[in-house]
Every structure is written in structure tokens, then in C-alpha cells.
Design a protein around this motif. Structure first.
Motif, PDB file in Angstrom:
ATOM      1  N   SER A 123      28.096  25.478  42.461  1.00  0.00           N
ATOM      2  CA  SER A 123      28.506  26.537  41.544  1.00  0.00           C
ATOM      3  C   SER A 123      29.661  26.132  40.641  1.00  0.00           C
ATOM      4  N   ASN A 149      23.049  27.547  43.660  1.00  0.00           N
ATOM      5  CA  ASN A 149      24.304  28.155  44.088  1.00  0.00           C
ATOM      6  C   ASN A 149      25.160  28.634  42.924  1.00  0.00           C
ATOM      7  N   GLY A 150      24.527  28.986  41.835  1.00  0.00           N
ATOM      8  CA  GLY A 150      25.246  29.547  40.702  1.00  0.00           C
ATOM      9  C   GLY A 150      24.282  30.271  39.787  1.00  0.00           C
ATOM     10  N   LEU A 161      20.162  31.030  44.410  1.00  0.00           N
ATOM     11  CA  LEU A 161      21.485  31.149  45.010  1.00  0.00           C
ATOM     12  C   LEU A 161      21.515  32.208  46.100  1.00  0.00           C
ATOM     13  N   ASP A 164      26.497  35.484  47.886  1.00  0.00           N
ATOM     14  CA  ASP A 164      27.746  35.210  48.596  1.00  0.00           C
ATOM     15  C   ASP A 164      28.646  36.431  48.679  1.00  0.00           C
ATOM     16  N   SER A 193      30.710  30.651  42.890  1.00  0.00           N
ATOM     17  CA  SER A 193      30.526  31.135  44.259  1.00  0.00           C
ATOM     18  C   SER A 193      31.838  31.648  44.828  1.00  0.00           C
ATOM     19  N   HIS A 196      32.797  35.141  43.647  1.00  0.00           N
ATOM     20  CA  HIS A 196      31.997  36.213  44.246  1.00  0.00           C
ATOM     21  C   HIS A 196      32.349  36.431  45.719  1.00  0.00           C
ATOM     22  N   LYS A 197      32.681  35.384  46.428  1.00  0.00           N
ATOM     23  CA  LYS A 197      33.130  35.557  47.813  1.00  0.00           C
ATOM     24  C   LYS A 197      34.419  36.376  47.857  1.00  0.00           C
ATOM     25  N   ASN A 292      24.162  30.325  54.543  1.00  0.00           N
ATOM     26  CA  ASN A 292      23.740  30.668  53.177  1.00  0.00           C
ATOM     27  C   ASN A 292      22.363  30.120  52.846  1.00  0.00           C
TER      28      ASN A 292
END
Length: 334
Positions: A123, A149-150, A161, A164, A193, A196-197, A292
Motif C-alpha cells: 500500500s 493491499n491498496g 485488498l 484493514d 493501509s 485505514h488501520k 489479512n
């Protein structure tokens, strides 16, 4: 030895040799075997660039990764390369580092190699500043761009993705519901990522009534033992009974801190990691983490790409739900 020599020795036209090399069905089996015998006899190897002119494909996919020494990214590269090979595609890997200019340079380099598509693994390629993503949007005008992952919205860009934000929200919510009152979130970066986490953590804390001054987070970019020492030297961390972290390495750093400071896990403090790496089961107690589903995300990314190359319609974004893996660093039922 070239294609002209092969055609002369086999007694067929150059076009027929080309059809055999390209796997065309418009050649009789007898003629095909004759040409293949000559190729085997002479040890002829077709020029991949010359073949690409006729096929309009190099059968090669470029992969960009910021850091192949990172466990998460190394696994992503492995899954992507294996899946591409299964579909008959070779890979060209470029490790860019985290500087924006280097990312742009290496993407341009892959395009100059006439790859059929580019996969961005990780990401960190998606910048918060929209202008810094323009080079990706421009590249998508030439070849399909796949992001693992993005997410980046744009024509000819396809993303696979994990959600997350929702995964961290669920972990945080469950721990607060179990009676924990003083959480802290530790992370390494604010990549796509990472942002967003952090948002998931803050949202969960707010939804469970924590005031803004009680919603603690801290960024550490050091290695496991250095993070342990930083935690030991800051007495504030003794007040927290929940450590939610952005990756398993960071979670293990907290576990090292707890052991060095004499705090019991999970009685005095709970710890969660992220990524479900092998390191999470190599510590004692074993680390609660979020899976994930990286392998599935990478497999899905390649599947999307194959459909795009076959000129099929595919969604621009596939969101995957993470799974909480409860182990010994928590005492909560998830």
C-alpha cells in the motif's frame, strides 16, 4: 540459426514456423511435428522480442515492491510470482524503496521493457497527496495496473485488498467490550493501509465512549528490540492495558517489553498483531493477530489480471474480510 533457417530446413514457409512457435491451431499435426523436430535438432531458441511483435505480448508482468526484505512484501512477491508462473507469465521485479521519485522511475523502467501489466505490491505506492499518484494513472493508459493491499480509483486500475479498517475496528471493539479501558495503537507508517488501520482504531474507541484524550496512538519505525527499549523508557506505557499493533513484528516488540518490565500477558495487558506471520507462533505466549488473507488477495489479483488481459469485465476493487486469530496474548472471545 534463425526462423528463416528453420523454415528452409523444415521445408515450410516462415509463416508456418511462426504459427508453430506461437501455438496457433492453424497448422496440421504432421507439419507441427516436422518443425518442432528441426527446432529440437538445431537447438533454436526464438527471440522473445521478435515473438512479442507478432503476439503483441511479452508474457511478462512487472512487479513493484518497496522492500523485498519486509516479511509481508516478500510473501506477497512469492504468491504473485507463483500464480503468474502458473498462468504462463514471467515476472520482472523492481524493489523501489519508499521514495516517491524512485517509485516513479522504476514504473517507467518496467513500461520500457514492454511488460503486459504492472502489479504494485503493497500500500506504500498509494500516496495521500493525489498529485503524487498521477504517474500511476498515466501508466494505466498504457498497461493494466493491479494494486495489492491498496486502492486507487482510475481507468484500467484494479485493486485487491483486505478491509484493514474494519479488521482493526473489530479487534479494538472486542477488547474494549471485554472490560479493557486503556488502549494504545502502535504503528510503523501512514501508508494507505496504515491510515485505514489507524482510522479503524480511532473509530472503535470513539464508538465505545472514549474521550479524544484517551485515544492514544504512537508511531515507531525501529526494529523489535529498539521498540521494546523505547517502551521501557516511557513510563506512560505502563498505564495501558491493551496494545493493538499494525503488524506482528510490532506486537512481538510489545511482548518483549511486557516480559522485560514484569507485566503479565494477557492478565496485565493484551496484545494483538496483524498479518498472521509465522513469527506470531514463534513467541511465548503466541500472538493474537489478524489474518489479512494475503495469499488469497494475491491469487485474486492475478485472476483479475488474467481476465483483464482476456478483455473481460472485472470489478475495479475487491475487498477481502480479515479474520481474527485468537492466541495467548489476549483473553477475549472474538
Amino acid at each position: 540459426m534463425n526462423i528463416y533457417d528453420i523454415s528452409k530446413k523444415a521445408g515450410v514457409s516462415i509463416a508456418t514456423v511462426s504459427r508453430v512457435l506461437n501455438g496457433s491451431g492453424k497448422v496440421s499435426e504432421r507439419t507441427r511435428q516436422k518443425v518442432l523436430s528441426v527446432i529440437e535438432e538445431t537447438g533454436y531458441t526464438p527471440n522473445v522480442f521478435a515473438r512479442s511483435l507478432g503476439l503483441n505480448t511479452m508474457k511478462t508482468i512487472g512487479i513493484l515492491s518497496a522492500d523485498s526484505s519486509d516479511t509481508f512484501l516478500a510473501n506477497a512477491i512469492y504468491y504473485l510470482e507463483q500464480e503468474l508462473r502458473r498462468h504462463g507469465y514471467d515476472s520482472l521485479l523492481c524493489c523501489t524503496g519508499y521514495e516517491h521519485d524512485a517509485k516513479e522511475k522504476y514504473l517507467s523502467l518496467l513500461l520500457s521493457k514492454r511488460v503486459d501489466a504492472v502489479i504494485l505490491a503493497g500500500s506504500s505506492f498509494i500516496e495521500k497527496n493525489a498529485k503524487q499518484n498521477q504517474y500511476i494513472l498515466d501508466a494505466a493508459g498504457d498497461v493494466p495496473i493491479i494494486i495489492v493491499n491498496g486502492y486507487l480509483k482510475g481507468d484500467n486500475i484494479y485493486c485487491s485488498l483486505c478491509d484493514d479498517e474494519q479488521a482493526i475496528y473489530r479487534v479494538t471493539s472486542k477488547l474494549l467490550q471485554s472490560g479493557r479501558t486503556s488502549p494504545v495503537y502502535l504503528y510503523r507508517s501512514l501508508s494507505y493501509s496504515g491510515r485505514h488501520k489507524l482510522a479503524g482504531y480511532k473509530r472503535a474507541c470513539a464508538d465505545h465512549g472514549l474521550s479524544p484524550d484517551k485515544i492514544k496512538s504512537c508511531c515507531f519505525s525501529a526494529d523489535i528490540l529498539s521498540v521494546r527499549d523505547l517502551l521501557l523508557n516511557d513510563r506512560e506505557f505502563q498505564n495501558h492495558d491493551v496494545f493493538i499493533t499494525s503488524d506482528d513484528d510490532m506486537g512481538i516488540s510489545v511482548l518483549k517489553y511486557a516480559q522485560a518490565s514484569g507485566r503479565s500477558v494477557p492478565d496485565d495487558l493484551c496484545i494483538t498483531g496483524y498479518n498472521n506471520s509465522k513469527m506470531g507462533i514463534c513467541c511465548e505466549p503466541e500472538l493474537t493477530t489478524v489474518d489479512n488473507r494475503l495469499e488469497f488477495s494475491c491469487t485474486n489479483a492475478v485472476s483479475m489480471l488474467m481476465q483483464v488481459l482476456d478483455q473481460k469485465t472485472v470489478p475495479s476493487k475487491t475487498m477481502i474480510t480479515g479474520e481474527i486469530i485468537a492466541r495467548g496474548t489476549t483473553d477475549t472471545v472474538f
